[in-house]
Every structure is written in structure tokens, then in C-alpha cells.
Scaffold this motif. Structure first.
Motif, PDB file in Angstrom:
ATOM      1  N   ALA A 143       5.993   8.604  -2.409  1.00 56.72           N
ATOM      2  CA  ALA A 143       5.850   8.206  -3.840  1.00 56.72           C
ATOM      3  C   ALA A 143       6.516   9.483  -4.549  1.00 56.72           C
ATOM      4  O   ALA A 143       6.502  10.760  -4.051  1.00 56.72           O
ATOM      5  N   GLY A 183       2.688   5.732  -9.685  1.00 54.58           N
ATOM      6  CA  GLY A 183       2.132   5.009  -9.011  1.00 54.58           C
ATOM      7  C   GLY A 183       1.068   4.164  -9.786  1.00 54.58           C
ATOM      8  O   GLY A 183       1.243   3.992 -11.074  1.00 54.58           O
ATOM      9  N   TYR A 188       4.356   2.255   1.520  1.00 58.09           N
ATOM     10  CA  TYR A 188       4.846   1.948   0.068  1.00 58.09           C
ATOM     11  C   TYR A 188       5.811   3.187  -0.301  1.00 58.09           C
ATOM     12  O   TYR A 188       5.795   4.292   0.019  1.00 58.09           O
ATOM     13  N   GLN A 247      -0.761  -1.037  -5.130  1.00 58.14           N
ATOM     14  CA  GLN A 247       0.205  -0.289  -4.384  1.00 58.14           C
ATOM     15  C   GLN A 247       1.294  -1.221  -3.727  1.00 58.14           C
ATOM     16  O   GLN A 247       2.389  -0.998  -3.847  1.00 58.14           O
ATOM     17  N   PRO A 277       2.838   6.566   2.943  1.00 60.27           N
ATOM     18  CA  PRO A 277       3.036   6.866   1.413  1.00 60.27           C
ATOM     19  C   PRO A 277       4.218   7.570   1.250  1.00 60.27           C
ATOM     20  O   PRO A 277       4.819   8.359   2.284  1.00 60.27           O
TER      21      PRO A 277
END
Length: 517
Positions: free
Chosen positions: A171, A197, A192, A211, A169
Motif C-alpha cells: 500500500a 486504504g 492487495y 480492502q 499487503p
């Protein structure tokens, strides 16, 4: 046992503890997700036995929300330096097994330390990102930590190469560091990137999105252009970094590594004499041209699945690293649009910052028309490409294969943007516009008075094409340095690059330009 030996034993056991990160269960969890640990990734990235770890015993300083009871040596990031093919690089790898790799004040200090060292030593920085974001328990200190990293990303930009791999992740604010670096590599299925989110998206605008749909590797490789490479898995992502490194220098004052060339520089490629179709509306594959003129057909394409109407990437010519920029007639006829212009401009600026010569292959019918493009500021995006080429002081060799019309002719490294050597194939059509469009403008009124307007316009179009849709009109004015036989392209480009090795051009003294953003 002597106290000296006891202390050594204590050091060894602390090192073992630090290397376990969040513990064996957490490591197993990481493996179950198809992910490697931070140290495993560093081992894959660097030459065997070359890694020197720093700050292994750092722990966080947070005393809120019971954090004072949870301490892990290293605090969720592994930092240090090592070599790739014998060349010095600095690395940080976030450790998801410790507090989900969340960024604390001390993690930021560790990352900033190696970034500062990299600047001092003139060596690249590689960040292996796998983090749940800011450590909420640390509040503003975590945010300040991010900002410290971003500030260093900005100052290092154009001085040392910066590469980000997203291997989990990434983010919120965390996405800005990769966005500020030169190249981003994502791994399909495990990584990602997004600012907000899926839960926030659902709450704020009521949109249901996963996602993967919101910020997966494929999305960013095809739709947004945020990532430059989408690897099949974490292992391939690391291999791409190593390959990318072979084409780029250590810093902005050095040249890219020279490789021994086993491909004859005077190799003739007869297929190129016949690759351009007789029908100007028919396409051909620019990859075939690129593969034919570069060393051993070895091409590392950047942003392969984004804005496919333009191709950018690294290759070698006579062992020298070059940046290739080429229109792709097979996709949207090779037309320039917002995304292709941005993609090309960013690549050109990277090559210019790091002394990598540019080889531009032109077959461009113009800019994509329509409200979609105009409302999305195609004027500004096209100006970026124009600005990038005009600003670049590295050797620039341009070969026009077929179409080169109007504004798109100018932005594709024309002579007036300080193109050093501008060649054309005999099939080149360098003009303000294509024949059909030109006669519509020039002879529309006259055609109405003719007994057969269509025949009259066809004759005038043939006349216009003979006069203007060829390379010789531009060559007459010296805007094209030579018209070359297509099969000789490799040899002529290499000779031009050899001649340009001592090129020296300096832009006017200024703080910095104001590129149209």
C-alpha cells in the motif's frame, strides 16, 4: 572449547536467530493467515539448495520512538541470489514477521544492493512483496529508501526482467515498485494493492469499501489491469513466476531459452480451414487458433481477465519463445478499445525489449465508438499500440484471419509498421471499412433516386465486398506477402521466424521517444 570454536558457535546461533525473523509466534501468525514466510517462499521459488543469502546480519539504525530497543537480524527482508532451472536470478522477499515487513532505510539498502548486482551480472530480479508500507518511525529516511528502489527499477527497465509478486499487503508508495516492473503477480485472498486504504477513502470521500473491493487480486486482474496474473494462492503465484521465466531471457542482450521441440513443425491443422464462420457477424474462439499453431498447445496468457477483446501471452514455435498478440472475436467482436490497446502495447514493448519475436493474429472490426471511449482518450491509447509495433525491431509475423478494417488494420502490425512477414487467410477482409458502411458513404445519395434503395445498396455492397473485402487487393500491392491455407499457418509462421533469426534493424539514434501516454 577453543575461542575459535566459540566464535563458530556464535555464528551458527546468530544464523539461527536471523532465520527465525520476528520469532516463532510471528511465524505462526503468518501461517494462520494462509501465508508462507519469506524464506519458505524463496525455497519454493528457487532450485533446491541454490539460494545464497546476503546481508543476514543487517539491523536498522533508527533511534526514534523506542526503536533502539527492537532489533531483528536481517531487518525484515531476505535478500540474495540463486537459480531457476539453473539460471541466475536475484531475489528479495519481505518478511512480514519483522515489523510487518515495513520498509526501513536499511531494508532499502539491502534491496538496492541486489538490484545493483543484478544489473552488473545481467540477471533478472524478483521481488516478493509482503509489507505494511513505510516504517513510520523512520519518516523521511523510509521515503528516501523507496525512491532509491524506484530509481533502480527505472534504470533496470528494459535491461533485465523485473518481476513482482504481491503476497500480502502492498500500500501507499510501496505500490510503485511493482508498477514499474515488467510483471506483477497477486495471490487471491491474501494480497492487495492500493495507494490509499479504505480508512482514508472513507474519511476523504465518504466511500465505504473493503480492502478486497479496493485493491484485491481479482479487482486488479479484471478492472484496473494493474496485475498480470491472479494466482489462487501464494504457492501458485510462485509457480507462475517459474513458468514465466522459462519464456524470457536473462537480459536485453540475450535470447530466450530454446527448448527442444517435440511438435512437428509441418503439422497440418485441418480444423483451421473451417473455423471462420460464413456469417461475418458470427464469432469463433481465437484460443482455438492459438492452441492449434503453437508448440504442444502450451500458452502462458498474460492479463487473461482484463480487456478480453485482445489476447496476449507467451508460447513457443519450434522451441523458440514468441509473444502472441491476437484479437478475440468472441469478446466485443474483437474490437480495440482503450484497455485492449494499452494491454497490447505494454506486452509488445516487453517482447521488443527482450528480443522475443511477435506473432500477431488479426481479426479486428475497428475501434470501439462512443463518448466513453473518446473521453477516455482512445486516440492516445490506440496510438500506444501503433507506437509499440512501429518501434519494435524484433521479428514480426502477422496473420490476418478475417476482418482488418481502417485504423485498427494499421495498428495491428501492418506492413507499413515494419511488419516483416504479413500473411492472410483467404477469408481475410482488409479494407478501409466493412462493405455495409462503405456503400452508405459512397452511394447514399444515389440510393435515394432508386426505385428500390435497399436492393440497390445490397447490390453495391456485394460489389464492394468482391472488390475490396478480400486479401488479394492488399496482396496486389505487396502489403500482404502471401495468402496462405489456414491449416498451414503453423508451418508458414515457423518458416518465417527461422528466416528472420538474423534480422537487424536499428532505430534512429535518440535519447528516447515520447510515447503518447
Amino acid at each position: 572449547m577453543s575461542s575459535q570454536l566459540e566464535k563458530v558457535q556464535e555464528l551458527i546461533s546468530m544464523r539461527e536467530q536471523a532465520r527465525l525473523g520476528g520469532g516463532e509466534k510471528a511465524i505462526q501468525k503468518q501461517h494462520d493467515k494462509g501465508k508462507y514466510t519469506a524464506r519458505e517462499r524463496i525455497a519454493q521459488l528457487l532450485d533446491e539448495g541454490s539460494f545464497e543469502e546476503l546481508d543476514m546480519f543487517v539491523t536498522h539504525r533508527c533511534t526514534n520512538f523506542g526503536m533502539e530497543k527492537k532489533h531483528y537480524l536481517g531487518d525484515g527482508v531476505v535478500t540474495g541470489y540463486g537459480t531457476i532451472e539453473g539460471r541466475l536470478v536475484y531475489v528479495f522477499a519481505q518478511d512480514f514477521t519483522v515489523s510487518a515487513g515495513s520498509l526501513s532505510e536499511t531494508m532499502s539498502l539491502k534491496i538496492c544492493k541486489i538490484m545493483d548486482m543484478a544489473m552488473k551480472m545481467g540477471a533478472p530480479v524478483i521481488g516478493l512483496n509482503d509489507s505494511g508500507g513505510a516504517r513510520i518511525q523512520e519518516g523521511i529516511n523510509a521515503l528516501a529508501g523507496y525512491a532509491e528502489i524506484f530509481q533502480r527499477n527505472i534504470l533496470a527497465s528494459g535491461v533485465i526482467p523485473q518481476i513482482s509478486a504481491i503476497l500480502g499487503p502492498c500500500a501507499g508508495g510501496a505500490v510503485y515498485s511493482p508498477a514499474l516492473t515488467d510483471f506483477t503477480i497477486m495471490a487471491k485472498g491474501i494480497s492487495y494493492m492500493f495507494l490509499t486504504g479504505p480508512k482514508v477513502v472513507k474519511t476523504v470521500i465518504g466511500e465505504d469499501v473493503s480492502q478486497e473491493q479496493l485493491g484485491g487480486a481479482v479487482v486488479h486482474a479484471t478492472k484496473s489491469g494493474v496485475t498480470h496474473f491472479a494466482a489462487e494462492d501464494g504457492e501458485e503465484a510462485i509457480k507462475i513466476i517459474r513458468k514465466l521465466f522459462s519464456f524470457i531471457p536473462q537480459n536485453n542482450l540475450e535470447e530466450a531459452p530454446l527448448v527442444e521441440c517435440t511438435d512437428p513443425i509441418d503439422r497440418l491443422e485441418d480444423s483451421l480451414n473451417e473455423i471462420i464462420p460464413d456469417n461475418p457477424n458470427k464469432s469463433y474462439d481465437m484460443y482455438e487458433v492459438i492452441g492449434a499453431i503453437i508448440d504442444n498447445g502450451e500458452f502462458l496468457e498474460v492479463q487473461r481477465d482484463y480487456a478480453k477483446n485482445i489476447i496476449v501471452g507467451f508460447a513457443r514455435m519450434n522451441g523458440q519463445s514468441v509473444g502472441i498478440v491476437a484479437n478475440q472475436p468472441k469478446y466485443l467482436a474483437g474490437v480495440l478499445d482503450c484497455n485492449a490497446s494499452r494491454k497490447g502495447a505494454r506486452f509488445v514493448r516487453f517482447c521488443d525489449a527482450f528480443n522475443i519475436p511477435l506473432v500477431t493474429l488479426v481479426d479486428v472490426p475497428g475501434f470501439l465508438p462512443g463518448t466513453g471511449q473518446e473521453y477516455n482518450a482512445v486516440i492516445l491509447h490506440g496510438a500506444k499500440l501503433l507506437y509499440a509495433y512501429g518501434e519494435a525491431t524484433v521479428p514480426k509475423v502477422t496473420v490476418t484471419l478475417r476482418k482488418s478494417y481502417g485504423g485498427s488494420h494499421i495498428v495491428m502490425s501492418c506492413k507499413q509498421l515494419r511488419g516483416d512477414m504479413n500473411y492472410a487467410w483467404p477469408s481475410a477482409e482488409i479494407a478501409v471499412m466493412g462493405g455495409a458502411g462503405a456503400v452508405e458513404v459512397l452511394y447514399a445519395r444515389e440510393a435515394k433516386d432508386q426505385p428500390d434503395p435497399a436492393k440497390f445498396l445490397a447490390e453495391k455492397e456485394a460489389e464492394y465486398n468482391k472488390l475490396f473485402c478480400n486479401p488479394y487487393n492488399a496482396a496486389k500491392y505487396g502489403y500482404i506477402d502471401d495468402v496462405i491455407e489456414p491449416r498451414n499457418t503453423r508451418f508458414r509462421v515457423i518458416r518465417a521466424l527461422q528466416q528472420l533469426q538474423t534480422k537487424k534493424v536499428v532505430n534512429p539514434a535518440k535519447k528516447h521517444g515520447n510515447i503518447p501516454l
